[in-house]
Design an enzyme around this catalytic site. Structure first.
Site, mmCIF file in Angstrom:
data_model
loop_
_atom_site.group_PDB
_atom_site.id
_atom_site.type_symbol
_atom_site.label_atom_id
_atom_site.label_comp_id
_atom_site.label_asym_id
_atom_site.label_seq_id
_atom_site.Cartn_x
_atom_site.Cartn_y
_atom_site.Cartn_z
ATOM 1 N N ASP A 118 0.815 -1.203 0.000
ATOM 2 C CA ASP A 118 0.000 0.000 0.000
ATOM 3 C C ASP A 118 0.861 1.270 0.000
ATOM 4 O O ASP A 118 2.096 1.218 0.019
ATOM 5 C CB ASP A 118 -0.951 -0.037 1.204
ATOM 6 C CG ASP A 118 -2.337 0.491 0.892
ATOM 7 O OD1 ASP A 118 -2.490 1.246 -0.088
ATOM 8 O OD2 ASP A 118 -3.284 0.151 1.639
ATOM 9 N N ASP A 173 -9.701 3.582 -3.679
ATOM 10 C CA ASP A 173 -10.419 2.384 -3.245
ATOM 11 C C ASP A 173 -11.833 2.299 -3.835
ATOM 12 O O ASP A 173 -12.534 3.304 -3.985
ATOM 13 C CB ASP A 173 -10.551 2.371 -1.717
ATOM 14 C CG ASP A 173 -9.241 2.078 -1.027
ATOM 15 O OD1 ASP A 173 -8.213 1.942 -1.714
ATOM 16 O OD2 ASP A 173 -9.237 1.998 0.214
#
Length: 356
Positions: A118, A173
């Site tokens: 991430d 996202d």
């Protein structure tokens, strides 16, 4: 193809949940349909020990990650894990910055097969060189580990990711909605629009990743979930389920295990679909398949049923060519067609075809 904890469970994870998911992956038929990775997302980490080695959260994962990985492998599945390129993960657990080679060796010793990496807490870091460091670290372990670049498309990873990772996120996202944005969260349709023009960068071993599936998480209709799954398949996207596998309805299982749709996603050519036609809320997405056929998705984004048409010109085919037509959700052959094909498509729905 696989399953990831985040979309359904977020930080509320533990080893019992992961073992149950692995069991359900097998008993539901998901494994046999092609889903092989069990990926533990954020919040598995505890602290680093005195030597800097990352440790799992002892309360949530008392048996340790090696034992959990062994359990996953014993089910005929592969073991995925998560870290972050910054000092902290998005869930404020320890990230890998400054510990890349150390963490890679740790993951390899646990039997990890997949790393999602991430981009939280990275501030002024250079994306390409940061991901190169972890990529080099993973290779240095000698263990084949799929490297998932998750920097949200901020630095156009499709331009540089091919030699660094195996897949890269193209957007922020996903969230479980058909249309609209909520902060950094993008709906299925918003993410779909952001894939236009990226198709040339994807291919076998290096994929655009429009984020994980929301199929079965409860905020969309079955029709919308069918559309979501069909579109990700025609995009040659990684199919990472994100629902509660242990409590999956028959309808959701039917969507996620549609072998004809999965075969399009997994087609050996690995060519991502293009949006070949758009007339307001009515769109056609198509991709070539091995053997010369085409996969076609007729998409209706409007609020009512409407006919959607694909022409052979859209598909770059001669108008007089006759093609066999297969409906991949009805699982039936339709009459052969030449020049064009039309179908009534329900609101927020698709008709997905294989034409050969």
């Amino acid at each position: 193809m696989g399953w990831n904890t985040w979309n359904r469970f977020g930080c509320t994870i533990n080893e019992t949940l992961i073992r149950q998911a692995a069991d359900a992956m097998v008993s539901s038929g998901m494994r046999d349909a092609g889903y092989v990775y069990i990926v533990i997302d954020d919040c598995w980490q505890g602290e680093r020990d005195a030597k800097g080695n990352i440790q799992p959260d002892a309360q949530r994962f008392p048996s340790g990650m090696k034992a959990l990985g062994d359990y996953i492998h014993a089910q005929g599945l592969k073991f995925g894990i998560y870290s972050d390129a910054g000092k902290l993960t998005c869930g404020k657990r320890p990230g890998s910055l400054g510990h890349e080679y150390q963490d890679a060796l740790t993951y390899a010793s646990w039997g990890v097969d997949y790393l999602k990496y991430d981009w939280c807490s990275t501030y002024t870091q250079d994306a390409r060189s940061t991901y190169e460091t972890m990529s080099d670290a993973l290779r240095a372990t000698g263990r084949p580990i799929v490297f998932s670049i998750c920097e949200w498309g901020l630095n156009k990873p499709w331009l540089w990711g091919e030699t660094i990772g195996n897949l890269w996120r193209t957007t922020d996202d996903i969230y479980d909605h058909w249309e609209g944005r909520h902060g950094f969260e993008h709906s299925v349709m918003d993410i779909l629009d952001l894939q236009v023009g990226l198709e040339t960068y994807a291919g076998p071993g290096h994929w655009n990743d429009p984020d994980m599936l929301e199929v079965g998480n409860g905020k969309m209709t079955l029709e919308e979930y069918k559309s979501h799954f069909s579109l990700w398949a025609v995009l040659a996207a990684p199919l990472m389920a994100g629902n509660d596998l242990a409590n999956m309805s028959a309808d959701i299982k039917t969507i996620l295990t549609n072998g004809e749709v999965i075969a399009v996603d997994q087609d050996p050519l690995g060519i991502q679909a293009s949006r070949v036609a758009k007339h307001g809320d009515y769109e056609v997405w198509a991709r070539p398949l091995k053997g010369g056929g085409r996969a076609v998705v007729l998409l209706n984004r409007s609020a009512s049923t409407h006919a959607v048409t694909v022409t052979w010109d859209d598909l770059h085919l001669p108008a007089n060519l006759r093609l066999k037509v297969r409906d991949l959700w009805a699982h039936r052959d339709l009459p052969e067609a030449s020049g064009r094909f039309s179908a009534d498509v329900p609101s927020h729905g698709v008709v997905m075809l294989r034409m050969e």
